[in-house]
Design a protein around this motif. Structure first.
Motif, PDB file in Angstrom:
ATOM      1  N   GLU A  62      -7.114 197.000 124.064  1.00  0.00           N
ATOM      2  CA  GLU A  62      -7.570 195.703 124.562  1.00  0.00           C
ATOM      3  C   GLU A  62      -8.902 195.312 123.933  1.00  0.00           C
ATOM      4  O   GLU A  62      -9.110 194.158 123.549  1.00  0.00           O
ATOM      5  CB  GLU A  62      -7.730 195.753 126.080  1.00  0.00           C
ATOM      6  CG  GLU A  62      -6.440 195.800 126.838  1.00  0.00           C
ATOM      7  CD  GLU A  62      -6.670 195.890 128.335  1.00  0.00           C
ATOM      8  OE1 GLU A  62      -7.740 195.463 128.796  1.00  0.00           O
ATOM      9  OE2 GLU A  62      -5.773 196.397 129.022  1.00  0.00           O
ATOM     10  N   VAL A  63      -9.799 196.281 123.825  1.00  0.00           N
ATOM     11  CA  VAL A  63     -11.121 196.021 123.255  1.00  0.00           C
ATOM     12  C   VAL A  63     -11.000 195.680 121.773  1.00  0.00           C
ATOM     13  O   VAL A  63     -11.733 194.830 121.266  1.00  0.00           O
ATOM     14  CB  VAL A  63     -12.042 197.237 123.494  1.00  0.00           C
ATOM     15  CG1 VAL A  63     -13.285 197.177 122.652  1.00  0.00           C
ATOM     16  CG2 VAL A  63     -12.397 197.331 124.967  1.00  0.00           C
ATOM     17  N   ALA A  64     -10.073 196.308 121.070  1.00  0.00           N
ATOM     18  CA  ALA A  64      -9.902 196.030 119.640  1.00  0.00           C
ATOM     19  C   ALA A  64      -9.472 194.592 119.398  1.00  0.00           C
ATOM     20  O   ALA A  64      -9.938 193.945 118.455  1.00  0.00           O
ATOM     21  CB  ALA A  64      -8.885 196.999 119.035  1.00  0.00           C
ATOM     22  N   ILE A  65      -8.607 194.074 120.255  1.00  0.00           N
ATOM     23  CA  ILE A  65      -8.189 192.671 120.121  1.00  0.00           C
ATOM     24  C   ILE A  65      -9.388 191.754 120.318  1.00  0.00           C
ATOM     25  O   ILE A  65      -9.618 190.826 119.542  1.00  0.00           O
ATOM     26  CB  ILE A  65      -7.067 192.350 121.128  1.00  0.00           C
ATOM     27  CG1 ILE A  65      -5.795 193.090 120.735  1.00  0.00           C
ATOM     28  CG2 ILE A  65      -6.805 190.848 121.195  1.00  0.00           C
ATOM     29  CD1 ILE A  65      -4.724 193.076 121.808  1.00  0.00           C
ATOM     30  N   GLY A  66     -10.159 192.018 121.369  1.00  0.00           N
ATOM     31  CA  GLY A  66     -11.353 191.211 121.611  1.00  0.00           C
ATOM     32  C   GLY A  66     -12.382 191.342 120.508  1.00  0.00           C
ATOM     33  O   GLY A  66     -13.055 190.366 120.144  1.00  0.00           O
ATOM     34  N   LEU A  67     -12.503 192.547 119.950  1.00  0.00           N
ATOM     35  CA  LEU A  67     -13.474 192.771 118.879  1.00  0.00           C
ATOM     36  C   LEU A  67     -13.129 191.964 117.632  1.00  0.00           C
ATOM     37  O   LEU A  67     -14.021 191.454 116.953  1.00  0.00           O
ATOM     38  CB  LEU A  67     -13.565 194.261 118.550  1.00  0.00           C
ATOM     39  CG  LEU A  67     -14.622 194.685 117.549  1.00  0.00           C
ATOM     40  CD1 LEU A  67     -16.012 194.286 118.030  1.00  0.00           C
ATOM     41  CD2 LEU A  67     -14.557 196.175 117.317  1.00  0.00           C
ATOM     42  N   ARG A  68     -11.874 191.805 117.362  1.00  0.00           N
ATOM     43  CA  ARG A  68     -11.474 190.981 116.213  1.00  0.00           C
ATOM     44  C   ARG A  68     -11.915 189.536 116.409  1.00  0.00           C
ATOM     45  O   ARG A  68     -12.383 188.884 115.476  1.00  0.00           O
ATOM     46  CB  ARG A  68      -9.974 191.084 115.996  1.00  0.00           C
ATOM     47  CG  ARG A  68      -9.566 192.429 115.449  1.00  0.00           C
ATOM     48  CD  ARG A  68      -8.089 192.512 115.148  1.00  0.00           C
ATOM     49  NE  ARG A  68      -7.767 193.829 114.648  1.00  0.00           N
ATOM     50  CZ  ARG A  68      -7.080 194.735 115.326  1.00  0.00           C
ATOM     51  NH1 ARG A  68      -6.620 194.462 116.521  1.00  0.00           N
ATOM     52  NH2 ARG A  68      -6.840 195.916 114.798  1.00  0.00           N
ATOM     53  N   TYR A  69     -11.770 189.029 117.627  1.00  0.00           N
ATOM     54  CA  TYR A  69     -12.233 187.665 117.918  1.00  0.00           C
ATOM     55  C   TYR A  69     -13.759 187.569 117.848  1.00  0.00           C
ATOM     56  O   TYR A  69     -14.300 186.566 117.374  1.00  0.00           O
ATOM     57  CB  TYR A  69     -11.734 187.204 119.288  1.00  0.00           C
ATOM     58  CG  TYR A  69     -10.308 186.736 119.264  1.00  0.00           C
ATOM     59  CD1 TYR A  69      -9.993 185.459 118.817  1.00  0.00           C
ATOM     60  CD2 TYR A  69      -9.282 187.564 119.687  1.00  0.00           C
ATOM     61  CE1 TYR A  69      -8.678 185.025 118.793  1.00  0.00           C
ATOM     62  CE2 TYR A  69      -7.974 187.144 119.656  1.00  0.00           C
ATOM     63  CZ  TYR A  69      -7.668 185.873 119.208  1.00  0.00           C
ATOM     64  OH  TYR A  69      -6.376 185.447 119.175  1.00  0.00           O
ATOM     65  N   VAL A  70     -14.446 188.604 118.299  1.00  0.00           N
ATOM     66  CA  VAL A  70     -15.911 188.593 118.246  1.00  0.00           C
ATOM     67  C   VAL A  70     -16.391 188.614 116.800  1.00  0.00           C
ATOM     68  O   VAL A  70     -17.329 187.905 116.434  1.00  0.00           O
ATOM     69  CB  VAL A  70     -16.490 189.776 119.061  1.00  0.00           C
ATOM     70  CG1 VAL A  70     -17.954 189.995 118.766  1.00  0.00           C
ATOM     71  CG2 VAL A  70     -16.288 189.525 120.547  1.00  0.00           C
ATOM     72  N   ILE A  71     -15.737 189.399 115.954  1.00  0.00           N
ATOM     73  CA  ILE A  71     -16.113 189.434 114.533  1.00  0.00           C
ATOM     74  C   ILE A  71     -15.863 188.071 113.890  1.00  0.00           C
ATOM     75  O   ILE A  71     -16.689 187.583 113.102  1.00  0.00           O
ATOM     76  CB  ILE A  71     -15.352 190.561 113.805  1.00  0.00           C
ATOM     77  CG1 ILE A  71     -15.891 191.921 114.274  1.00  0.00           C
ATOM     78  CG2 ILE A  71     -15.477 190.423 112.294  1.00  0.00           C
ATOM     79  CD1 ILE A  71     -15.094 193.099 113.784  1.00  0.00           C
ATOM     80  N   MET A 110     -13.239 192.396 128.509  1.00  0.00           N
ATOM     81  CA  MET A 110     -13.774 192.613 129.851  1.00  0.00           C
ATOM     82  C   MET A 110     -13.116 193.809 130.543  1.00  0.00           C
ATOM     83  O   MET A 110     -13.811 194.684 131.064  1.00  0.00           O
ATOM     84  CB  MET A 110     -13.575 191.353 130.688  1.00  0.00           C
ATOM     85  CG  MET A 110     -14.050 191.450 132.103  1.00  0.00           C
ATOM     86  SD  MET A 110     -13.876 189.900 133.009  1.00  0.00           S
ATOM     87  CE  MET A 110     -12.115 189.683 133.032  1.00  0.00           C
ATOM     88  N   ASP A 111     -11.811 193.878 130.558  1.00  0.00           N
ATOM     89  CA  ASP A 111     -11.123 194.967 131.236  1.00  0.00           C
ATOM     90  C   ASP A 111     -11.355 196.302 130.538  1.00  0.00           C
ATOM     91  O   ASP A 111     -11.563 197.323 131.183  1.00  0.00           O
ATOM     92  CB  ASP A 111      -9.631 194.689 131.322  1.00  0.00           C
ATOM     93  CG  ASP A 111      -9.306 193.609 132.316  1.00  0.00           C
ATOM     94  OD1 ASP A 111     -10.102 193.431 133.260  1.00  0.00           O
ATOM     95  OD2 ASP A 111      -8.264 192.945 132.152  1.00  0.00           O
ATOM     96  N   GLY A 112     -11.300 196.289 129.230  1.00  0.00           N
ATOM     97  CA  GLY A 112     -11.462 197.539 128.495  1.00  0.00           C
ATOM     98  C   GLY A 112     -12.837 198.161 128.670  1.00  0.00           C
ATOM     99  O   GLY A 112     -12.975 199.379 128.741  1.00  0.00           O
ATOM    100  N   LEU A 113     -13.857 197.333 128.733  1.00  0.00           N
ATOM    101  CA  LEU A 113     -15.212 197.843 128.909  1.00  0.00           C
ATOM    102  C   LEU A 113     -15.554 198.091 130.372  1.00  0.00           C
ATOM    103  O   LEU A 113     -16.601 198.654 130.668  1.00  0.00           O
ATOM    104  CB  LEU A 113     -16.225 196.864 128.296  1.00  0.00           C
ATOM    105  CG  LEU A 113     -16.216 196.778 126.776  1.00  0.00           C
ATOM    106  CD1 LEU A 113     -17.120 195.652 126.307  1.00  0.00           C
ATOM    107  CD2 LEU A 113     -16.643 198.089 126.157  1.00  0.00           C
ATOM    108  N   GLY A 114     -14.706 197.657 131.269  1.00  0.00           N
ATOM    109  CA  GLY A 114     -14.935 197.891 132.690  1.00  0.00           C
ATOM    110  C   GLY A 114     -15.945 196.944 133.313  1.00  0.00           C
ATOM    111  O   GLY A 114     -16.599 197.301 134.286  1.00  0.00           O
ATOM    112  N   TRP A 115     -16.071 195.750 132.786  1.00  0.00           N
ATOM    113  CA  TRP A 115     -17.027 194.782 133.314  1.00  0.00           C
ATOM    114  C   TRP A 115     -16.421 194.022 134.478  1.00  0.00           C
ATOM    115  O   TRP A 115     -15.220 193.801 134.541  1.00  0.00           O
ATOM    116  CB  TRP A 115     -17.419 193.777 132.253  1.00  0.00           C
ATOM    117  CG  TRP A 115     -18.217 194.337 131.134  1.00  0.00           C
ATOM    118  CD1 TRP A 115     -18.733 195.599 131.031  1.00  0.00           C
ATOM    119  CD2 TRP A 115     -18.580 193.658 129.945  1.00  0.00           C
ATOM    120  NE1 TRP A 115     -19.389 195.742 129.853  1.00  0.00           N
ATOM    121  CE2 TRP A 115     -19.312 194.567 129.169  1.00  0.00           C
ATOM    122  CE3 TRP A 115     -18.352 192.396 129.474  1.00  0.00           C
ATOM    123  CZ2 TRP A 115     -19.826 194.226 127.938  1.00  0.00           C
ATOM    124  CZ3 TRP A 115     -18.864 192.055 128.242  1.00  0.00           C
ATOM    125  CH2 TRP A 115     -19.595 192.963 127.490  1.00  0.00           C
TER     126      TRP A 115
END
Length: 137
Positions: free
Chosen positions: A22-31, A81-86
């Motif tokens: 999940e975090v990897a998908i979000g990280l691609r958008y952040v990059i 958000m979910d992957g990082l536990g926020w």
């Protein structure tokens, strides 16, 4: 006829690996958001330098890129958000911080580093394209 199930193993880190994906998908958008922010800042600087009678051809592309970068970064943070536990409140505060133009890059870099750390702890290598790969594979 009985099946031999002695070779079956279960993944003990399924939750951590799911969070890493999940975090990897979000990280691609952040990059992508960081890249668009850098281009938007360059367009803003060029627009300021080439302003002629209060109008610059680079103003509209800079504004469009800034909005697209905000949307991309907001979606990336939301998906991480979910992957990082926020909690939802923390995510809303971080997304609201994306409105500040130059602080946006700092926020995205910090969130990106947190995401990369989680991915590495889960035992994966991050690549911008494709799926996550195990470190030792």
């Amino acid at each position: 006829m009985t099946q031999d199930l002695s070779e079956i193993t279960f993944n003990g880190n399924q939750k951590q690996e799911s969070a890493a994906r999940e975090v990897a998908i979000g990280l691609r958008y952040v990059i992508a958001s960081i890249a668009m922010n850098v281009v938007a800042i360059a367009f803003i600087l060029v627009a300021a330098a080439t302003e002629l009678e209060g109008v610059s051809l680079f103003s509209l592309p800079a504004t469009i890129l800034a909005f697209a970068a905000f949307a991309c970064g907001a979606y990336g943070i939301y998906s991480m958000m979910d992957g990082l536990g926020w909690s939802g409140a923390v995510s809303i505060v971080v997304i609201a911080m994306l409105i500040i133009p130059y602080a946006r890059l700092l926020v995205l870099i910090v969130v990106g580093v947190l995401a990369l750390n989680l991915i590495q702890r889960a035992g994966f290598r991050f690549s911008l394209f494709g799926t996550l790969k195990k470190k030792n594979a």
